[in-house]
Design an enzyme around this catalytic site. Structure first.
Site, PDB file in Angstrom:
ATOM      1  N   CYS A  41       0.828  -1.212   0.000  1.00 47.37           N
ATOM      2  CA  CYS A  41       0.000   0.000   0.000  1.00 47.37           C
ATOM      3  C   CYS A  41       0.859   1.258   0.000  1.00 47.37           C
ATOM      4  CB  CYS A  41      -0.925  -0.011   1.218  1.00 47.37           C
ATOM      5  SG  CYS A  41      -1.914   1.488   1.383  1.00 47.37           S
TER       6      CYS A  41
ATOM      7  N   CYS B 157      -0.299   4.101   2.291  1.00 45.44           N
ATOM      8  CA  CYS B 157      -0.019   3.884   3.716  1.00 45.44           C
ATOM      9  C   CYS B 157       1.462   4.081   4.031  1.00 45.44           C
ATOM     10  CB  CYS B 157      -0.381   2.454   4.128  1.00 45.44           C
ATOM     11  SG  CYS B 157      -1.887   1.834   3.405  1.00 45.44           S
ATOM     12  N   ASP B 158       2.336   3.593   3.171  1.00 44.00           N
ATOM     13  CA  ASP B 158       3.741   3.461   3.550  1.00 44.00           C
ATOM     14  C   ASP B 158       4.725   4.323   2.754  1.00 44.00           C
ATOM     15  OD1 ASP B 158       2.945   1.570   5.438  1.00 44.00           O
ATOM     16  OD2 ASP B 158       3.078  -0.069   4.003  1.00 44.00           O
TER      17      ASP B 158
END
Ligand code: NAP
Length: 319
Positions: A134, A137-138
């Site tokens: 993701c 997200c990261d």
């Protein structure tokens, strides 16, 4: 435990647990069934910095543990089990869970989607330690660092383009010499100076398990057979997602990729069955959007129980 419920929720990620919280607070005494991968995709990540309310961020597993405890605090009953069969042809709906049979007036499906992985042992070990599924997200963790993205579809190019905001260089590793992605996404990626392509290449190994972090990838050219090590600090696997909907095949309307189609709110094609989170959303796929639709599903189920149309009730109990 009563085998006949007002609400059963299948799935224990942010969508399922939020649905449970709201259903419990509506006094519906929900039962939540969590599967083997309890907690969903956030259990595979480390720091979550984009869930509102945590100014310093929170570890994915801690967030899920808190959501679980919060749902239980208001009376959600949680059991572990594998739902082997679901019969949605009549109400109450019938579920076979491990060795038990259960009935429910409404069903909330929050079984999520699983990111496809390459299947390398090093990929599993380093997930959350440089390997991610993701970018939203990261990506932030890779500021100024070189990274690789695997895949040749829209997801891969979207993630690669997004990641150029952070990374010093993004190498898209694709197993063929043509992309599957839409033309517009391809043009965007080709025009981006920070994106390179490694064509006809497969990742053989992610380095370095002995260090516990990603230091590079071992890539094999499928045409020449040559192997090279590409130094990167992160690897984003973007080879697609699979919605966990096999249990409902042929019983609920799904799109061509197997995602459950929701019409008004979280209603599915079967009255009394609601779906929330990644199992019905292949666009946003965020913990916060999953939680939001989980809340919607509980409210939809509550309202549905309050106003079950008579014709539906009769049809679903007599067929
Ligand atoms: P996808 O279109 O199925 O593409 C998956 C890619 O991963 C393909 O290039 C495939 O290679 C590669 N791949 C699959 N298994 C692999 C393996 N084991 N090793 C190496 N490579 C592998 O999946 P997606 O990109 O996630 O897209 C899914 C759907 O969502 C599509 O309909 C897409 O258009 C849509 N989507 C749209 C947007 C947007 O419009 N903004 C963004 C994301 C996704 P091959 O090409 O060789 O098969």
């Amino acid at each position: 435990m009563s085998p006949h419920r007002n609400v059963i929720i299948i799935g224990s990620g942010p969508a399922g647990l939020t649905a449970a919280l709201y259903a419990a607070r509506a006094n519906l005494k929900p039962l939540l069934i969590e599967g083997l991968e309890a907690g969903g995709q956030l259990m595979l990540t480390t720091m979550v910095e984009n869930f509102p309310g945590f100014r310093e961020g929170i570890m994915g597993p801690d967030l899920m543990a808190d959501m679980r405890a919060q749902a239980e605090r208001f009376g959600t009953e949680i059991i572990q089990g594998n739902v082997a069969k679901a019969d949605l042809s009549r109400r109450p709906f019938k579920l076979e869970v491990s060795d038990k049979v259960m009935f429910t007036e409404t069903l909330i499906i929050a079984t999520g989607a699983s990111a496809r992985l390459l299947g390398l042992p090093s990929e599993r070990t380093l997930l959350g330690h440089g390997v991610s599924t993701c970018a939203t997200c990261d990506g932030f963790f890779f500021r100024g660092k070189p990274i690789a993205v695997v895949g040749g579809g829209d997801s891969a190019l979207e993630e690669a383009t997004f990641l150029t905001k952070f990374a010093s260089k993004v190498t898209v590793i694709h197993r063929r010499d043509t992309l599957r992605a839409s033309k517009i996404m391809q043009d965007k990626a080709f025009e981006n100076d920070k994106i390179d392509f490694a064509w006809n290449c497969e990742i053989e190994d992610i380095l370095d398990v002995s260090k516990g972090v990603v230091t590079g990838v071992r890539v094999r050219d499928v045409v020449s057979g040559d192997r090279t090590d590409l130094p990167v600090d992160g690897v984003f696997i973007a080879i697609g997602h699979t919605p966990n909907t096999g249990l409902f095949a042929g019983q609920l309307e799904m799109d061509r990729n197997g995602y459950i189609v929701t019409g008004k709110g979280t209603a599915t094609s079967v009255p009394g069955v609601f779906a929330c989170g990644d199992v019905q959303d292949h666009v946003y796929r965020q913990a916060i959007t999953a939680a939001g639709t989980g809340c919607m599903a509980a409210i939809d189920a509550e309202r549905w129980l309050d106003h079950v149309p008579m014709d539906v009730a009769e049809k679903t109990t007599t067929t």
